[in-house]
Scaffold this active site. Structure first.
Site: not given
Ligand code: DIG
Ligand code: MN
Ligand code: MN
Length: 389
Positions: A57, A60, A91, A184, A186, A220, A223, A248, A258, A260, A290
């Site tokens: 990001h 970051d 990315m 993306e 969610k 993802e 998600h 992701d 979430d 992850d 991710d």
């Molecule tokens: C969360 O799953 C999101 C954030 O971490 C980011 O903006 C995006 C990038 O893969 N995934």
């Molecule tokens: Mn993500």
């Molecule tokens: Mn996530």
């Protein structure tokens, strides 16, 4: 020279976000458990574990209030670290969810000043990504949602989201950035309901854009699982539409926040079907993890986590090879597509085709009585995953 067949290599295109291996382990109920590493230290860690790419990001890497000269120095130092550690930046994305200004959303916020700030910030992130060589721009609308639908009509939110994405597509083209923008989805968290909750929802949204050809999705695992969906089916629909611009990879127990998790850590069978699909269709994009290490870990554990994501992907890729080569499975699969009775194909519509479909005599009872042996097929799959075939 190692004989380990599951070591990552650049051709595997394994990438991690700075925010993943750099996660200090804070959660809603606990303080950080790990010291924060600098972006350069994180690049060195990713180089050590054998990653191909590092994503980020904007914030970051560059603090949100950094001035231009501080920003340029940080970017210069980061680029040097990527080169010396053999990492690419496939990315870049923008953080439109941490700062309090985005508490009511970013592109969909009611306050036009917040919407302007959001597009301004996204353009800056696009500029940053272009300097780093990124060709994929992910947008996750973490704050684009509602706790009460009295805050705005959802169709107004959708219109504002479309306005921002259309604008950013034009910005990318006008500046020659050649980005593929990946949206993306969610379903919730941090907002009670996030607009565009699933990959499928975004696929419908993309069709309404001015430049749909520039926009795809970044599904993802966690998600889609949070929405109770089959990730491989979501990815297959995106692939079929030519919209799988990024992915992701992580893992997630259904019905939880979430999580992850490390790729394959919660549901290795689901991960297997996903890897099998990606490899069989020839997906050539980044395999982005991710994901985050358990809060119990120090940085040696974080390296274990990163290595585990990549190893599991490669192990499952080999399992998919074994699955396709297994004679019993091949025999079962070969029979699946056979027609049990003489029947005309559906194909593209024609009057003659409609006539032959209307007139063909089919034994419906026999069709219902046909045995399909999926139990054996799935058991053989389990046996391959358990390493006994
Ligand atoms: C969360 O799953 C999101 C954030 O971490 C980011 O903006 C995006 C990038 O893969 N995934
Ligand atoms: Mn993500
Ligand atoms: Mn996530």
């Amino acid at each position: 020279m190692s004989t380990d067949p599951f070591l990552p290599a650049p051709e595997h295109k394994f990438s991690f976000g700075l925010w993943t291996v750099g996660n200090p382990g804070r959660d809603p109920f606990g303080e950080p458990v790990r010291d924060r590493l600098s972006p350069v230290q994180l690049v060195e860690l990713l180089g050590e574990v054998g990653a191909w790419g590092v994503n980020l990001h904007d914030n970051d890497l560059v603090p949100i209030d950094a001035n231009a000269s501080v920003r340029d120095g940080i970017v210069r130092e980061f680029r040097t670290a990527c080169v010396s550690n053999g990492l690419t930046v496939p990315m870049v994305t923008t953080n439109l969810f941490t700062d309090p200004a985005f508490k009511d959303g970013a592109f969909t916020a009611n306050d036009q000043a917040v919407r302007a700030l959001s597009v301004q910030k996204a353009m800056g992130a696009m500029d940053l990504g272009a300097e780093l060589g990124a060709k994929i721009f992910v947008m996750w609308g973490g704050r684009e949602g509602a706790e009460t639908d009295g805050c705005r009509r959802p169709d107004v939110a959708i219109a504002r989201l479309r306005e921002a994405v259309n604008f950013l597509c034009e910005y990318s083209v006008a500046n020659g950035y050649d980005y593929r923008i990946a949206l993306e989805a969610k379903p919730n968290e941090p907002r009670s309901d996030i607009y565009m909750p699933t990959t499928g929802a975004y696929l419908g949204f993309i069709a309404t854009l001015d430049h749909p050809e520039l926009v795809g999705v970044n599904p993802e695992v966690a998600h889609e699982h949070m929405a109770g969906l089959n990730m491989t089916h979501s990815v297959a629909q995106a692939w079929d539409a030519g919209k799988l611009f990024h992915i992701d990879l992580n893992d997630q127990l259904v019905g939880r926040f979430d999580q992850d998790f490390r790729f394959g850590a919660a549901n290795p069978k689901a991960a297997f079907w996903l890897v099998k699909f990606l490899e069989e269709v020839g997906y050539d994009g980044p395999r982005h993890f991710d994901a985050h290490a358990y809060r119990t870990e120090g940085y040696e554990g974080v390296k274990d986590f990163a290595r585990g994501c990549m190893r599991t992907y490669l192990i499952l890729k080999d399992k998919a090879r074994r699955w396709r080569a297994d004679p019993e499975i091949s025999a079962l699969v070969a029979g699946l597509a056979e027609s049990s009775q003489a029947a005309p194909p559906v194909g593209r519509y024609s009057q003659g085709g409609a006539e032959s479909l209307k007139l063909c005599r089919l034994d419906r009872a026999a069709l219902g009585g046909r045995e399909l042996r999926y139990e054996q097929l799935d058991q053989l799959t389990i046996e391959i995953l358990c390493g006994v075939r």
